[in-house]
Design a protein around this motif. Structure first.
Motif, PDB file in Angstrom:
ATOM      1  N   ALA A  26      46.735  -9.088 -13.744  1.00  0.00           N
ATOM      2  CA  ALA A  26      46.981  -7.657 -13.621  1.00  0.00           C
ATOM      3  C   ALA A  26      46.277  -6.899 -14.740  1.00  0.00           C
ATOM      4  N   PHE A  27      46.371  -7.433 -15.944  1.00  0.00           N
ATOM      5  CA  PHE A  27      45.720  -6.770 -17.073  1.00  0.00           C
ATOM      6  C   PHE A  27      44.212  -6.716 -16.881  1.00  0.00           C
ATOM      7  N   LEU A  28      43.644  -7.850 -16.497  1.00  0.00           N
ATOM      8  CA  LEU A  28      42.183  -7.883 -16.365  1.00  0.00           C
ATOM      9  C   LEU A  28      41.717  -6.896 -15.315  1.00  0.00           C
ATOM     10  N   LEU A  29      42.439  -6.846 -14.193  1.00  0.00           N
ATOM     11  CA  LEU A  29      42.048  -5.912 -13.133  1.00  0.00           C
ATOM     12  C   LEU A  29      42.182  -4.474 -13.617  1.00  0.00           C
ATOM     13  N   ALA A  30      43.306  -4.192 -14.267  1.00  0.00           N
ATOM     14  CA  ALA A  30      43.501  -2.821 -14.740  1.00  0.00           C
ATOM     15  C   ALA A  30      42.445  -2.474 -15.778  1.00  0.00           C
ATOM     16  N   PHE A  31      42.185  -3.408 -16.681  1.00  0.00           N
ATOM     17  CA  PHE A  31      41.196  -3.139 -17.722  1.00  0.00           C
ATOM     18  C   PHE A  31      39.824  -2.896 -17.106  1.00  0.00           C
ATOM     19  N   PHE A  32      39.508  -3.689 -16.106  1.00  0.00           N
ATOM     20  CA  PHE A  32      38.226  -3.490 -15.428  1.00  0.00           C
ATOM     21  C   PHE A  32      38.181  -2.117 -14.767  1.00  0.00           C
ATOM     22  N   GLY A  33      39.236  -1.796 -14.061  1.00  0.00           N
ATOM     23  CA  GLY A  33      39.246  -0.526 -13.339  1.00  0.00           C
ATOM     24  C   GLY A  33      39.178   0.665 -14.273  1.00  0.00           C
ATOM     25  N   PHE A  34      39.986   0.632 -15.319  1.00  0.00           N
ATOM     26  CA  PHE A  34      39.980   1.768 -16.246  1.00  0.00           C
ATOM     27  C   PHE A  34      38.678   1.814 -17.041  1.00  0.00           C
ATOM     28  N   SER A  35      38.126   0.625 -17.341  1.00  0.00           N
ATOM     29  CA  SER A  35      36.851   0.609 -18.074  1.00  0.00           C
ATOM     30  C   SER A  35      35.760   1.265 -17.255  1.00  0.00           C
ATOM     31  N   ALA A  36      35.806   1.025 -15.948  1.00  0.00           N
ATOM     32  CA  ALA A  36      34.787   1.637 -15.103  1.00  0.00           C
ATOM     33  C   ALA A  36      34.899   3.153 -15.191  1.00  0.00           C
ATOM     34  N   LYS A  37      36.112   3.645 -15.259  1.00  0.00           N
ATOM     35  CA  LYS A  37      36.308   5.086 -15.353  1.00  0.00           C
ATOM     36  C   LYS A  37      35.905   5.602 -16.734  1.00  0.00           C
ATOM     37  N   ALA A  38      36.210   4.799 -17.757  1.00  0.00           N
ATOM     38  CA  ALA A  38      35.966   5.261 -19.110  1.00  0.00           C
ATOM     39  C   ALA A  38      34.507   5.082 -19.528  1.00  0.00           C
ATOM     40  N   GLY A  39      33.758   4.347 -18.737  1.00  0.00           N
ATOM     41  CA  GLY A  39      32.361   4.142 -19.103  1.00  0.00           C
ATOM     42  C   GLY A  39      32.190   3.101 -20.199  1.00  0.00           C
ATOM     43  N   VAL A  40      33.067   2.101 -20.191  1.00  0.00           N
ATOM     44  CA  VAL A  40      32.922   1.028 -21.171  1.00  0.00           C
ATOM     45  C   VAL A  40      31.713   0.185 -20.797  1.00  0.00           C
ATOM     46  N   ILE A  41      30.915  -0.118 -21.799  1.00  0.00           N
ATOM     47  CA  ILE A  41      29.755  -0.966 -21.533  1.00  0.00           C
ATOM     48  C   ILE A  41      30.240  -2.338 -21.111  1.00  0.00           C
ATOM     49  N   PRO A  42      29.772  -2.967 -20.087  1.00  0.00           N
ATOM     50  CA  PRO A  42      28.595  -2.601 -19.292  1.00  0.00           C
ATOM     51  C   PRO A  42      28.883  -1.776 -18.041  1.00  0.00           C
ATOM     52  N   LEU A  43      30.021  -1.115 -17.963  1.00  0.00           N
ATOM     53  CA  LEU A  43      30.308  -0.343 -16.752  1.00  0.00           C
ATOM     54  C   LEU A  43      30.002   1.143 -16.963  1.00  0.00           C
ATOM     55  N   HIS A  44      29.047   1.419 -17.840  1.00  0.00           N
ATOM     56  CA  HIS A  44      28.862   2.793 -18.286  1.00  0.00           C
ATOM     57  C   HIS A  44      27.770   3.539 -17.528  1.00  0.00           C
ATOM     58  N   ALA A  45      26.969   2.858 -16.753  1.00  0.00           N
ATOM     59  CA  ALA A  45      25.693   3.443 -16.334  1.00  0.00           C
ATOM     60  C   ALA A  45      25.832   4.748 -15.568  1.00  0.00           C
ATOM     61  N   TRP A  46      26.947   4.924 -14.864  1.00  0.00           N
ATOM     62  CA  TRP A  46      27.101   6.164 -14.105  1.00  0.00           C
ATOM     63  C   TRP A  46      27.294   7.357 -15.031  1.00  0.00           C
ATOM     64  N   LEU A  47      27.892   7.064 -16.211  1.00  0.00           N
ATOM     65  CA  LEU A  47      28.347   8.155 -17.071  1.00  0.00           C
ATOM     66  C   LEU A  47      27.190   9.036 -17.565  1.00  0.00           C
ATOM     67  N   PRO A  48      26.169   8.427 -18.165  1.00  0.00           N
ATOM     68  CA  PRO A  48      25.061   9.269 -18.620  1.00  0.00           C
ATOM     69  C   PRO A  48      24.243   9.868 -17.480  1.00  0.00           C
ATOM     70  N   GLU A  49      24.507   9.439 -16.247  1.00  0.00           N
ATOM     71  CA  GLU A  49      23.843  10.075 -15.114  1.00  0.00           C
ATOM     72  C   GLU A  49      24.649  11.284 -14.657  1.00  0.00           C
TER      73      GLU A  49
END
Lengths: 314, 221, 523, 680
Positions: free
Chosen positions: D220-243
């Motif tokens: 549950a933690f890993l999934l939540a962390f992944f999901g929220f990281s995508a929203k927060a733009g945590v590297i490496p899920l950040h690429a959308w943010l600077p676009e």
């Protein structure tokens, strides 16, 4: 007999203001001797500052308020930093204003504005100096933090007064972590104060300058403040090294005898520090700017080894 | 000299040994590496003497003296002559990415600390804390042998590794029996001579001491 | 027989004529029709000859229009190729296709003489400031040098690097240090230099024009002042050219004394340069030490020969300063001391790895580039070109001295510094040899009268490199043209090229390792 | 009507709802719409902030079950200290930005209708507030989707530009991938709460009460962390943010970067500390590592940018990293039961979230002002604006100083607290953590020093020097609402920096609730002027004294030096005697970051090309050169391009996804949620 801390604070700032140019003069003197030259007077930097203060300011046509504000800010920050570092006594009213990390940040704000002033007039040299300065600063910062970390492990504190107290009470330089941290600190201080292997304070070559390139356009009292602050910064880094690694002689309780003896110790230690500085500066050429990465990388390595050896060996 | 102070000094020497190991890893010039190696030997020798003093085992004085003559004087001298004869004094060696090597080095130190932590818990010797450093020195020597391409630096790496082993022996058990140590010393000496002669031969045959040259030789066979 | 001549003759057949009217005793000269000027050089290029100089003369007083000359060098010999252009069509084919080094010579000819090289890709003025009127050609006889010129705002078209983020660094002509004026324009991206362009001419004093109004003896004083630091080389080259033109013999002792002066000048300047190179990497210790040695050599010059830089000691027909036994003794002693001190300092230079790190692999001029740009002097010798007129076209007394000049191939700052170190050592040896074999006798002969329409050519290896003079006498036996080619004219090209791919803060040390003359170049 | 945080909040939501519903009727009067619309959002935001402040200060928790939602699945609302804090973060910045928008959005008048901007802007704020307030998985995801969808349309606002469409689509994809991960995480927790038999577990309360088996908890933690990281733009899920952030209108960028990212932080804190509650140390290490990665790489990317807004967007990645570092440390400390340390680290992180909202909002508003005045985002074409935009330049400078974490502004306080948390790591008695965590501190120091470099560049190139580039038209200072919005943000940057002890005292209930310890007592133990997180012997920092001290010395020096009537003479720039100086002869943005590009180049795909023209010419006499520099994200090629290509393919298959009607989109989301809930 007790002396009021506020009085000591005033004395300390006065010491800083006037000892810094003298220290710069002393470094210059030792340097000249080491190169087999006749040295200028010890008071030459003081005279230089006086001369600059009495001169009119010539300002670039497009210089904005940032350019005019920066010298005052840099000077102010440096003087404030001088009130925080224990030079002759640890009992300072300003000491709690900043620990070492905050102190580094105070110097960083001076650097931030100096870099902006370098870009303000819009020349190639100014921007070049700013870019180099910010690059080197960003490499020095992690090493500096690691060194602070290593030292703070022993004293369990990042407050300078506390460090002086702990280190002067029996904690010896034989401690590997402190030895490594000292090594790292020397390298960082050379970079931060713009001394020879990183920057050459005596050069006239615009293309190789770092700090000088940013302040090329300054004149008159502005230049005097910048130069004075630069001398104070060198002095403060030496004093910082002394406080953190060789604090013996700094008055830890505010009795008169200790405070009167402190300046004598200080003068002695400063004299030796200058000799060490000159030995480094005479023996080394300025390194290529991208070699600074390795230089500060090794500072980082030393600091890390210091931190590791605290856990491993102590 | 109190035991406390001796332990303190010994720690400092351990730190210096570690430092020289790192410095050798980063240095580009062969002569400088050799000097660092000599320094390491000196620190090791002093450390051995101090351990001898603390443990009151006098044979360690002999080992200390042995280290001093062999690793600070004789071997550096031989290698110095070798470097001069081979005319590689000024040669600058391409070192693969110094910062990365350093980071690997730090990782190795942490690793060896992790490895020796249980021993540290159990041991009662004054020198127990230096064991991690000793192990790290061995690994750094190995790392140096891996990252270097030149035969002379590889041999120095090997010798540095041996320094680490020796240091490990003194810190873990207050030193190996004297006989063993003498034997090892003799071995190293002979090895150094053989290496020396060997280098001359490679050098005259291939005109280079680059180890890759030998690899190429193999491929052609 | 001359190989270079054979090459040209073989390539062009009977169109080539030996240049009878202008046949300086010191060099072979050929006349080639204008159309085949470039073609002749193609043959020379194929035989690996190097361009030494290209210049033009106003020969209207002989009613020959403009003379265009190109001087080539290969190993032991020089060859001058000449053609001429009529006054109403002052053009000639450009040599830049085969010899890139010709492009500045031709720009200079165009700017100062108003003779255009057809095919030169770069038509911007050179030496002549862009604010001069376009049709002012100072080297033409019709130009009146006594009148001030009006300033016409002009614009110099810089080579630009287009692209986002590129900036320019203008450096000079007024520098922070006490050096000569010259403008350097960097096109850079951060610390990376993408292109460096030099703009010289800020010390354009009209020296070549001035020569034409001086007597043969007065001109020797002017030649000594073309470039102050190599005054001996310049006056020696001038004197040898004049002596060649007039056919005047020079006493033996004077020849040996000239070599003595030349070598002393070399030592003094190399010492200064070594210090300056170290100073530019912030190793001030060696600057002060080398400067000390240089100063002692200069003071000895003053004491023994009456001038610190030996200015005006070489005169047409001989030398103006002699040396006695005590002086010889003094120099020997000085050299003993100097050698000891020098070796100590060189050891420091050589062993300090922080200096080494800065000078090695910095500002590399590759041997191919050096050959392509026909550089000379220590710049050439640090980039694998074995060029030294003391060996290859030895002028007396070097034909009787064995000179061993070092040649290095790395072409970096260190190589240029190390060539200097070796040269200082060699010069000290040469000086001893000169002093030991110094013949007795007079030191000056009178100069014979120059005939009209004669030319003289001389090449002297100054401390900076091969210095060329070519003098031509006018209808009345006066100076009609004195071509000066300082080594800098070629070596400045090398500096521009070696800086590619270096970082901005390495430029000062590269520049210092070249240490070319602005005055000798701008004239 | 009784006066309570709850009622204030209701008023705020009603205002927003009213705006959304009434805006279409004002379509014809655009100018009026802007004035009324953004005034309403300003008031609503201020109300929300006030409610949050009250909640936190009062230390009370309100819970409410709304009669809304699906049958059997009513919406749960909970207003506790954590939610209150985030209400303040969101509300305060939204208030400033709304005032700013009154002036800023006028810039679009005559170009395009702004009705949709106003509507989605209000929806966006409402969505963010709801996310923080929701107390069950269902409402959380619904509001999460409202937030995502409204920002999607806001990014798409200037939809004629292909980069906007591309960025919006990329954003949508990443947001959705993240949302699915969050959904799955809630699914696991809800399922375990009720043994996978019914829906009752969907409330957070139910989840809180459940002790998860460690394997499921980790999942549950890993999934939540992944999901929220995508929203927060945590590297490496950040690429959308600077676009996405740079292409949106600047007021929206300010909110997206300033507060929308914080909802993800909120989510992490909520899930980890509140809902799951107890966890092993490696969770914290994971968060710490990704935080460090984001902090360093994010700021390195920021330094490389030539686009002002992209630089700001990348620096958000860095700041999110710093917040995660603190949270990671708090998790590690918490897992070892070092409660006061965990409290310190957690408060440092949350404080940084608040600070970042203020200065990043300020900086985006400043960037908006620059664009408003010059119509230019590329710094290579800016410069010298300090003479034309005196207000904007000072305010932007304050933002730059704050974000570079320099005293006495706010960025420094929270970073300093994070450093203090790092310095306490030796109290952990796990050797390996003890040795490794300090290296993290060094990375944090690196990232903050690089931030200073990035913002010297941002301010220096944009505002100082001479005008660059071809278009040198006249520019004017921006209008008053924009100035006021920025000024208020700047003042809060200063206040948050100078009065940290009060802020910490105010925030203390959060720490108490989530970590079981408080630090306010020790933090102000030496007096309100000194911030002493542990004890004043250990470390202390006094912003008021530093601020006053510098001020006094500066004033004294100034006065002393001006007793003599010294003249200031203005003269042309020193040109080395070369008189024809141009504006090409000043440093450029790309040049400024070149040394760092060289040193850290291995992290990027740097491509440099120099071409000589005409080709084949001898290098001694070229005519000109062309230079081209491309710095690309390595992650782009490794991670995103494959995903993007795949999702483009999928979207083509689905066909109608892209049609851009919010209803369709919402229905789609709802269906997904319900299907997944059923499935779980």
């Amino acid at each position: 007999m007790k002396i009021h801390p506020f009085l000591i604070e005033m004395v300390q700032i006065a010491v800083l203001l006037f000892a810094a140019p003298l220290f710069a003069g002393w470094v210059k003197m030792v340097k000249c001797w080491s190169q087999g030259r006749t040295a200028p007077s010890l008071f030459q930097p003081v005279r230089d500052i006086r001369k600059l203060l009495s001169k009119d300011v010539v300002l670039a046509e497009n210089a904005s308020w940032i350019f005019r504000f920066t010298p005052y800010l840099v000077f102010g920050v440096t003087v404030l930093a001088g009130g925080i570092i224990p030079i002759i006594s640890t009992d300072l009213p300003l000491a709690a204003t900043a620990d070492v990390i905050a102190l580094v940040a105070l110097f960083a704000i001076a650097r931030f504005f100096t870099a902006l002033a370098g870009m303000d007039i819009g020349t190639a040299f100014g921007g070049m100096g700013s870019s180099r300065e910010m690059t080197i600063a960003s490499l020095a910062e992690p090493a500096m933090l690691m060194a602070i970390f290593a030292v703070s492990l022993a004293s369990k504190s990042t407050s300078l007064s506390q460090m002086v107290l702990v280190v002067s009470q029996g904690y010896s330089i034989l401690q590997p972590s402190l030895a490594f941290a000292l090594l790292a600190f020397i390298l960082i201080a050379l970079a931060e104060t713009g001394r020879v292997p990183v920057d050459n304070p005596a050069t006239h070559l615009e293309l190789t300058m770092i700090h000088e390139a940013m302040v090329l356009e300054y004149s008159g009292r502005h230049l005097a403040l910048i130069e004075w602050a630069k001398m104070m910064k060198l002095f403060l880094f030496v004093v910082l090294g002394i406080s953190a690694f060789f604090p013996w002689g700094i008055a830890v309780n505010d009795d008169l005898a200790g405070i009167l003896a402190a300046p004598a110790y200080l003068v002695m230690k400063l004299g030796l520090a200058a000799v060490g500085l000159v030995l480094i500066e005479t023996g080394l050429a300025k390194m290529r700017i991208f070699r600074v990465t390795e230089f500060l990388g090794s500072a980082f390595l030393f600091a890390t080894l210091g931190m590791l050896s605290f856990f491993i060996l102590e | 000299m109190s035991t406390q102070l001796a332990a303190q000094i010994n720690s400092l020497l351990a730190a210096f040994i570690l430092l020289t190991a790192f410095a050798m890893l980063a240095q580009r010039k062969k002569l400088a590496i050799l000097h660092l190696f000599a320094w390491q030997g000196l620190f090791l020798s002093v450390s051995t003497a101090i351990v001898g003093f603390v443990a009151k085992s006098h044979h360690l004085y002999i080992s200390s003296l042995l280290t001093l003559t062999l690793k600070v004087v004789v071997l550096p001298y031989i290698l110095h002559v070798l470097i001069r004869k081979l005319k590689i004094r000024k040669e600058i060696e391409a070192v693969v990415n110094v910062p990365t090597t350093m980071l690997i080095g730090i990782a190795l130190v942490i690793f060896s600390y992790h490895l020796t932590a249980p021993i540290r818990e159990l041991s009662t010797l004054v020198t127990r804390s230096t064991l991690a450093v000793a192990l790290a020195t061995v690994m750094l020597g190995l790392l140096m042998m891996i990252t270097r391409r030149h035969a002379v630096t590889q041999i120095i790496g090997f010798l540095a590794m041996e320094n680490g082993l020796f240091f490990a022996a003194t810190s873990a058990t207050y030193g190996m029996p004297l006989v063993v140590e003498l034997g090892v010393a003799l071995d190293i000496l002979i090895a150094a001579f053989i290496f020396g002669i060997f280098f001359f031969h490679i050098n005259t045959t291939f005109d280079s001491l680059d180890v890759d040259q030998m690899a190429r030789l193999k491929e052609e066979d | 027989m001359s190989r270079l001549k054979d090459i040209v003759v073989a390539a062009l057949g009977k169109d080539v004529k030996p240049d009878d009217t202008l046949s300086p005793a010191s060099v072979i000269s050929l006349f080639i029709p204008r159309e085949q000027f470039a073609e002749a050089t193609k043959a020379l290029k194929n035989e690996y000859a190097l361009l030494a100089a290209e210049w033009a003369t106003d020969e209207t007083s002989f009613s020959r229009g403009f003379g265009i000359y190109a001087c080539f060098r290969k190993e032991m010999e020089y060859l001058i190729v000449r053609t001429s252009a009529p006054v109403d069509d002052p053009t000639f084919p450009s040599l830049t296709k085969k010899f890139a080094a010709a492009f500045r010579f031709e720009r200079q000819i165009q700017s100062l003489m108003g003779v255009t090289a057809i095919g030169n890709p770069d038509s911007r003025p050179w030496i002549k400031h862009e604010d001069w009127p376009a049709d002012a050609w100072p080297l033409r006889k019709s130009f009146d040098a006594s009148k001030p010129l009006p300033r016409v705002p002009g614009e110099y078209q810089w080579i630009r690097v287009k692209g986002e983020g590129i900036y320019e660094i203008p450096v000079g002509p007024v520098h922070a240090g006490i050096i000569e004026p010259g403008h350097f324009r960097f096109q850079a991206m951060g610390e990376d230099v993408i292109n460096l362009e030099e703009k010289l001419g800020y010390v354009h004093k009209g020296i070549e024009k001035r020569f034409e109004s001086l007597s043969w003896h007065e001109a020797s004083r002017l030649a000594g002042r073309v470039s102050g630091d190599s005054t001996v080389a310049h006056s020696l080259a001038y004197c040898r050219a004049v002596e060649a033109l007039t056919g005047s013999p020079v006493p033996d002792r004077a020849m040996w004394l000239r070599a003595l002066f030349l070598e002393r000048e070399r030592i003094a300047n190399h010492l200064g340069d070594l210090g300056a190179i170290c100073n530019d990497v912030a190793f001030a210790f060696l600057l002060y030490q080398f400067s000390r040695l240089r100063e002692i050599v200069l003071r000895a010059n003053l004491k023994l020969f009456g001038h610190r830089l030996l200015m005006d000691r070489v005169v047409p027909g001989g030398v103006a300063a002699n040396i006695d036994a005590a002086g010889i003794q003094a120099i020997h002693q000085e050299l003993d001391w100097l050698a000891r001190e020098f070796e100590r300092l060189v050891l420091i230079y050589d062993e300090n790895s922080s200096v080494e790190d800065r000078v090695r692999d910095t500002g590399v001029l590759k041997p191919e580039q050096a050959r392509d740009l026909c550089v000379v002097g220590y710049v050439a010798r640090a980039s694998g070109l074995n060029l030294d007129c003391r060996i290859h076209q030895p002028f007396p007394p070097y034909d009787r001295i064995s000179v061993n000049v070092p040649v290095l191939v790395s072409g970096d700052v260190h190589a240029r510094a190390w060539v200097r170190v070796e040269e200082v050592r060699e010069s000290m040896r040469i000086i001893r040899e000169v002093l030991n074999t110094l013949p007795e006798g007079g030191i000056m002969n009178p100069l014979s009268d120059p005939g009209p329409d004669r030319a003289g050519f001389a090449a002297v290896e100054g401390w900076r490199g091969e210095t060329l003079y070519w003098v031509q006498s006018g209808p009345k036996g006066e100076i009609n043209r004195c071509m000066v080619r300082d080594p800098s004219s070629l070596n400045w090209l090398g500096l521009e090229q070696c800086i590619h791919g270096n970082i901005v803060p390495d430029f000062p040390v590269c520049n210092k390792s070249f240490n070319q003359s602005y005055s000798g170049h701008d004239l | 009507m009784n006066f309570s945080p709850g009622s204030i909040l209701s008023a705020s939501f009603l205002l927003l709802l009213f705006l959304v519903l009434s805006a279409p009727f004002l379509r014809a009067k655009q100018r009026l719409l802007i004035a009324i619309g953004f005034s309403i959002t300003a008031v609503a935001s201020l109300l929300a902030a006030f409610a949050g402040f009250w909640t936190l200060a009062g230390g009370v928790t309100y819970q409410l079950v709304l009669p809304l939602g699906l049958p059997d699945l009513p919406f749960h609302i909970r207003l506790d200290s954590l939610a209150g804090f985030f209400l303040v973060v969101i509300g305060l910045l939204a208030f400033f930005v709304s005032i700013y928008s009154i002036g800023y959005v006028k810039g679009f008048l005559g170009q395009r209708p702004v009705t949709s901007l106003v509507v989605f802007y209000a929806l966006f704020i409402a969505g963010m507030l709801l996310v923080v307030l929701s107390d069950d998985a269902f409402l959380f995801l619904v509001s999460w989707e409202i937030m995502a969808a409204s920002t999607y349309f806001l990014v798409l606002f200037e939809d004629e530009r292909p980069e906007n469409r591309r960025a919006a689509f990329l954003y949508l994809v990443v947001a959705h991938v993240g949302a699915i991960a969050i959904l799955l995480s809630f699914g696991i927790m809800a399922g375990l709460a009720t043994g996978f038999s019914g829906f009752e577990g969907y409330t957070f309360d139910a989840m809180r009460k459940t002790v998860l088996p460690s394997g499921w908890a980790a999942a549950a933690f890993l999934l939540a962390f992944f999901g929220f990281s995508a929203k927060a733009g945590v590297i490496p899920l950040h690429a959308w943010l600077p676009e996405a952030h740079p292409v949106a209108p600047s007021n929206v960028s300010a909110l997206m970067s300033g507060v929308m990212l914080k909802t993800a932080i909120y989510g992490i804190v909520r899930v980890v500390f509140d809902i799951i509650g107890s966890f092993p140390w490696w969770w914290g290490s994971l968060v710490l590592v990704f935080g460090l990665l984001s902090a360093v790489i994010g700021i390195l990317f920021a330094v490389m940018q030539q686009d002002l807004k992209k630089l700001l967007a990348y620096s958000s990645v860095k700041n999110i990293g710093i917040i995660l570092i603190s949270i990671g440390l708090a998790m590690i400390f918490s897992s070892y039961q070092l409660k006061p340390l965990a409290a310190l680290a957690l408060l440092a992180g949350l404080y940084h979230a608040l600070n970042h909202a203020m200065y990043k909002g300020l900086l985006f508003m400043g960037a908006g002002a620059v664009i408003h005045a010059t119509h230019e985002r590329n710094m290579e074409n800016l410069g010298g604006l300090i003479r034309f935009l005196p207000w904007t330049s000072v305010l932007f400078l304050i933002g730059c100083i704050s974000i570079s974490s320099l005293p006495p502004f706010n960025g420094f306080v929270s970073e300093w607290l994070t450093f203090q948390a790092f310095l306490l790591s030796p109290s952990l008695n796990t050797p390996i953590l003890k040795l490794l965590i300090p290296l993290g501190a060094a990375l944090l120091a690196l990232s903050s020093a690089l931030a200073a470099a990035a913002f010297v560049k941002a301010f220096g190139i944009t505002f100082l020097g001479h005008r660059r580039g071809p278009d040198q038209g006249r520019v004017h200072e921006v209008n008053w609402p924009m100035r006021i919005g920025m000024t208020m943000a700047a003042i809060s940057c200063l206040m948050l920096g100078v009065l940290p002890t009060y802020v910490i005292k105010w925030m203390d209930p959060i720490a108490e609730k989530l970590t079981g310890a408080t630090i306010a007592h020790s933090a102000s133990g030496f007096g309100w002027m000194w911030l002493t997180p542990i004890a004043h012997e250990r470390a202390s920092y006094s912003a008021p004294v530093a601020f006053a001290g510098i001020l006094v010395v500066v004033i004294v020096t100034y006065v002393l030096l001006h007793t003599r009537p010294g003249a200031i003479r203005r003269a042309p720039l020193w040109d080395c005697g070369f008189e024809k100086i141009t504006d090409r002869m000043q440093y450029t943005a790309a040049s400024f970051s070149m040394p760092l590009r060289r040193i850290f180049g291995f992290l990027f795909a740097v491509h440099e090309e120099v071409k000589q023209a005409p080709p084949g010419r001898h290098p001694a006499f070229p005519e000109s050169f062309t230079y081209q520099l491309r710095v690309r994200d390595r992650f782009w090629g490794w991670l995103y391009k494959p995903v993007i290509d795949a999702s483009f393919w999928v979207s083509r298959m689905v066909g109608r996804l892209q049609q851009g009607r919010i209803q369709v989109y919402l229905i789609y989301s709802f269906v997904t949620i319900i299907v997944l809930l059923l499935f779980v």
